[in-house]
Design a protein around this motif. Structure first.
Motif, mmCIF file in Angstrom:
data_model
loop_
_atom_site.group_PDB
_atom_site.id
_atom_site.type_symbol
_atom_site.label_atom_id
_atom_site.label_comp_id
_atom_site.label_asym_id
_atom_site.label_seq_id
_atom_site.Cartn_x
_atom_site.Cartn_y
_atom_site.Cartn_z
ATOM 1 N N ASP A 215 0.995 -0.858 -0.428
ATOM 2 C CA ASP A 215 0.146 -0.053 -0.191
ATOM 3 C C ASP A 215 1.064 1.307 -0.129
ATOM 4 O OD1 ASP A 215 0.585 0.287 2.624
ATOM 5 O OD2 ASP A 215 -0.869 -0.982 3.403
ATOM 6 N N THR A 216 0.157 2.455 0.561
ATOM 7 C CA THR A 216 1.316 3.574 0.231
ATOM 8 C C THR A 216 2.599 4.084 1.395
ATOM 9 O OG1 THR A 216 -0.573 4.760 1.228
ATOM 10 C CG2 THR A 216 -0.720 4.719 -1.393
ATOM 11 N N ASP A 217 1.953 2.837 1.969
ATOM 12 C CA ASP A 217 2.847 2.887 3.452
ATOM 13 C C ASP A 217 4.119 2.266 3.582
ATOM 14 O OD1 ASP A 217 1.345 4.642 4.795
ATOM 15 O OD2 ASP A 217 0.082 2.933 5.896
ATOM 16 N N ASN A 218 3.930 0.849 2.994
ATOM 17 C CA ASN A 218 5.220 0.329 2.512
ATOM 18 C C ASN A 218 5.040 -0.051 0.866
ATOM 19 O OD1 ASN A 218 3.447 -1.281 1.440
ATOM 20 N ND2 ASN A 218 3.478 -2.862 3.204
ATOM 21 N N VAL A 219 5.438 0.834 -0.393
ATOM 22 C CA VAL A 219 5.409 0.757 -1.505
ATOM 23 C C VAL A 219 6.804 1.110 -1.549
ATOM 24 C CG1 VAL A 219 4.185 2.323 -2.420
ATOM 25 C CG2 VAL A 219 4.342 0.692 -3.711
ATOM 26 N N ALA A 220 6.816 1.930 -0.941
ATOM 27 C CA ALA A 220 8.543 2.870 -1.691
ATOM 28 C C ALA A 220 9.295 1.644 -0.757
ATOM 29 C CB ALA A 220 8.716 4.254 -0.484
ATOM 30 N N ASP A 221 9.554 1.042 0.055
ATOM 31 C CA ASP A 221 10.334 -0.128 0.588
ATOM 32 C C ASP A 221 10.547 -1.195 -0.335
ATOM 33 O OD1 ASP A 221 10.802 1.681 2.954
ATOM 34 O OD2 ASP A 221 9.257 0.053 4.267
ATOM 35 N N ALA A 222 8.952 -1.296 -0.386
ATOM 36 C CA ALA A 222 9.316 -2.648 -1.518
ATOM 37 C C ALA A 222 10.042 -2.083 -2.826
ATOM 38 C CB ALA A 222 7.847 -2.844 -2.915
ATOM 39 N N VAL A 223 10.050 -0.906 -3.824
ATOM 40 C CA VAL A 223 10.901 -0.779 -5.139
ATOM 41 C C VAL A 223 11.992 -0.022 -4.176
ATOM 42 C CG1 VAL A 223 11.175 1.586 -6.482
ATOM 43 C CG2 VAL A 223 8.618 0.998 -6.151
ATOM 44 N N LEU A 224 12.464 0.451 -3.255
ATOM 45 C CA LEU A 224 14.078 0.382 -2.905
ATOM 46 C C LEU A 224 14.913 -1.190 -2.326
ATOM 47 C CD1 LEU A 224 13.272 3.905 -0.614
ATOM 48 C CD2 LEU A 224 14.715 3.731 -2.087
ATOM 49 N N GLU A 242 0.349 11.997 -12.487
ATOM 50 C CA GLU A 242 -1.211 11.867 -12.057
ATOM 51 C C GLU A 242 -1.191 11.004 -10.827
ATOM 52 O OE1 GLU A 242 -1.258 12.898 -16.145
ATOM 53 O OE2 GLU A 242 -0.150 11.089 -15.533
ATOM 54 N N LEU A 243 0.027 10.743 -10.599
ATOM 55 C CA LEU A 243 0.556 9.833 -9.546
ATOM 56 C C LEU A 243 1.171 10.289 -8.537
ATOM 57 C CD1 LEU A 243 -0.172 5.965 -11.120
ATOM 58 C CD2 LEU A 243 -1.933 7.744 -9.813
ATOM 59 N N GLU A 244 2.655 10.266 -8.409
ATOM 60 C CA GLU A 244 4.353 10.687 -7.954
ATOM 61 C C GLU A 244 3.352 12.264 -8.098
ATOM 62 O OE1 GLU A 244 5.426 7.016 -9.779
ATOM 63 O OE2 GLU A 244 3.828 8.116 -9.889
ATOM 64 N N GLY A 245 3.288 13.110 -8.811
ATOM 65 C CA GLY A 245 3.363 14.084 -8.679
ATOM 66 C C GLY A 245 2.026 14.912 -8.188
ATOM 67 N N MET A 246 0.905 13.821 -7.475
ATOM 68 C CA MET A 246 0.033 14.544 -6.700
ATOM 69 C C MET A 246 -0.556 13.745 -5.501
ATOM 70 S SD MET A 246 -2.084 15.140 -10.672
ATOM 71 C CE MET A 246 -4.042 15.695 -9.232
ATOM 72 N N LYS A 247 -1.238 12.629 -5.483
ATOM 73 C CA LYS A 247 -1.791 11.919 -4.535
ATOM 74 C C LYS A 247 -0.367 11.068 -4.176
ATOM 75 C CE LYS A 247 -6.476 12.456 -3.911
ATOM 76 N NZ LYS A 247 -6.601 13.123 -2.699
ATOM 77 N N LEU A 248 0.433 11.002 -4.392
ATOM 78 C CA LEU A 248 1.433 9.510 -4.171
ATOM 79 C C LEU A 248 2.761 10.373 -3.987
ATOM 80 C CD1 LEU A 248 0.829 6.572 -6.745
ATOM 81 C CD2 LEU A 248 -0.098 7.100 -4.260
ATOM 82 N N ALA A 249 3.287 11.869 -3.754
ATOM 83 C CA ALA A 249 3.883 12.563 -4.004
ATOM 84 C C ALA A 249 4.614 11.893 -2.362
ATOM 85 C CB ALA A 249 3.808 14.244 -3.788
ATOM 86 N N PRO A 250 4.321 12.185 -1.429
ATOM 87 C CA PRO A 250 4.433 11.613 -0.189
ATOM 88 C C PRO A 250 5.590 10.371 -0.402
ATOM 89 C CG PRO A 250 2.446 11.804 0.542
ATOM 90 C CD PRO A 250 2.944 11.962 -1.605
ATOM 91 N N VAL A 251 5.479 9.785 -1.317
ATOM 92 C CA VAL A 251 5.913 8.266 -1.784
ATOM 93 C C VAL A 251 7.329 8.733 -2.197
ATOM 94 C CG1 VAL A 251 6.202 5.487 -2.763
ATOM 95 C CG2 VAL A 251 3.479 6.987 -1.453
ATOM 96 N N PHE A 252 6.970 9.153 -3.448
ATOM 97 C CA PHE A 252 8.285 9.437 -4.421
ATOM 98 C C PHE A 252 9.367 10.681 -3.750
ATOM 99 C CE2 PHE A 252 10.031 12.447 -8.034
ATOM 100 C CZ PHE A 252 10.370 11.194 -8.403
ATOM 101 N N LYS A 253 8.426 11.566 -2.345
ATOM 102 C CA LYS A 253 9.880 11.575 -1.802
ATOM 103 C C LYS A 253 11.007 10.192 -1.798
ATOM 104 C CE LYS A 253 7.521 16.280 -0.921
ATOM 105 N NZ LYS A 253 6.379 17.283 -0.425
ATOM 106 N N ARG A 254 9.730 9.837 -0.432
ATOM 107 C CA ARG A 254 10.593 8.933 -0.127
ATOM 108 C C ARG A 254 11.868 8.052 -0.519
ATOM 109 N NH1 ARG A 254 5.778 8.604 3.055
ATOM 110 N NH2 ARG A 254 4.678 6.182 1.530
ATOM 111 N N LEU A 255 11.269 8.002 -2.024
ATOM 112 C CA LEU A 255 12.264 6.908 -3.666
ATOM 113 C C LEU A 255 13.169 7.839 -3.480
ATOM 114 C CD1 LEU A 255 9.220 5.425 -5.461
ATOM 115 C CD2 LEU A 255 11.326 3.997 -3.996
ATOM 116 N N LEU A 256 13.021 8.822 -3.765
ATOM 117 C CA LEU A 256 14.164 10.104 -3.744
ATOM 118 C C LEU A 256 14.922 10.235 -2.762
ATOM 119 C CD1 LEU A 256 12.782 13.106 -5.273
ATOM 120 C CD2 LEU A 256 13.729 11.875 -6.469
#
Length: 302
Positions: A215-224, A242-256
């Motif tokens: 989910d949005t809480d752990n997907v960044a860890d899966a990609v990393l 439409e995703l990382e630039g909007m509602k999934l921006a917090p996930v993308f910040k964790r990825l960066l």
């Protein structure tokens, strides 16, 4: 590629009018705050997102829609464009936003002219249809930016041989239209080779969220986890405005942040390509294949 430098190219697909207006500016700010490079690939004609609902009869499409909250991410108005509402012309209405991305120092290129039209039809169309659609995209890009596009990344990773040939005729040094594991030179059915492909090597967030407990809480860890180990040619990650630039921006910040902690330099496709030894790239066919979490088939490195 220099084995001492870990490169990860960020490829940003901009599919919709809303994603261009709202997602793109936010992505520019996030990337600048992390001193990260990226390539923005723009949809340049009408937003006909609503017509994508025809895919409801495609195996796996409704399952993907239910997993990734399409209405939440895209909004009702976007899902009506091209059906109950006229599709706004992205290139004409958002030209200033597109140029601002270039002016901020990011690479720009062509995603498509009409996203839904290309994604749903190109694999079954002939050279004339393909060249006409690509010419529309190039003409609009040139009108907006005052010069031809340096690269192309196909909508939905949908291609045919005529599209690969057109990229070669345009003189593009590299493109990113496929999924795969490493850069390669596409080998067409007639034996012709075309400009090098920099395929997307990592799964996208919409392919992962809602599957295997992610989910949005752990997907960044899966990609990393997928980028932890060294690879000879680094990675190409595709994200969406439409995703990382909007509602999934917090996930993308964790990825960066996570990628930079892993030692990656985050770059554009141009900088990623510049680090490759083109003479050593393998010649490989492109086939239609399935990707976990995505409905239908797409252009996959053989």
């Amino acid at each position: 590629m220099d084995q001492t430098v870990r490169l990860l190219a960020l490829k940003i697909d901009v599919d919709t009018y809303r994603g261009t207006r709202e997602g793109v500016p936010q992505l520019v700010q996030m990337l600048q705050s992390h001193q990260a490079g990226a390539t923005f690939l723009f949809s340049l004609g009408p937003d006909h997102t609503g017509r994508a609902l025809r895919r409801a009869f495609r195996p796996g499409f409704m399952k993907k829609v239910s997993r990734t909250s399409v209405l939440e991410h895209y909004g009702l108005k976007t899902l009506l464009y091209g059906t109950l509402l006229p599709g706004p012309d992205i290139g004409r209405n958002c030209a200033g936003i597109l140029r601002s991305v270039r002016d901020a120092g990011f690479e720009t290129g062509i995603h498509t002219f009409d996203h839904v039209k290309w994604q749903d039809h190109v694999t079954g169309k002939d050279a004339a249809w393909t060249q006409r659609e690509m010419a529309r995209a190039m003409q609009r890009y040139t009108e907006v930016f005052g010069q031809p596009a340096p690269t192309h990344g196909a909508a939905g990773w949908q291609m045919n041989d005529a599209a690969f040939v057109q990229e070669q005729l345009w003189g593009m040094a590299y493109c990113s239209d496929t999924r795969g594991t490493h850069p390669f030179i596409p080998l067409l059915a007639n034996g012709q080779t075309c400009c090098p492909q920099l395929p997307t090597t990592l799964p996208t967030l919409d392919e992962l969220i809602g599957a295997d407990g992610l989910d949005t809480d752990n997907v960044a860890d899966a990609v990393l986890a997928l980028t932890q180990a060294d690879t000879p040619t680094g990675h190409v990650y595709t994200l969406h405005a439409e995703l990382e630039g909007m509602k999934l921006a917090p996930v993308f910040k964790r990825l960066l942040t996570g990628w930079q902690r892993q030692g990656y330099t985050l770059v554009s496709l141009a900088d990623y390509f510049a680090a490759l030894d083109v003479t050593a790239l393998p010649r490989l066919a492109v086939r239609q294949g399935e990707i976990a979490g995505r409905s239908g088939t797409l252009a996959v490195q053989a």
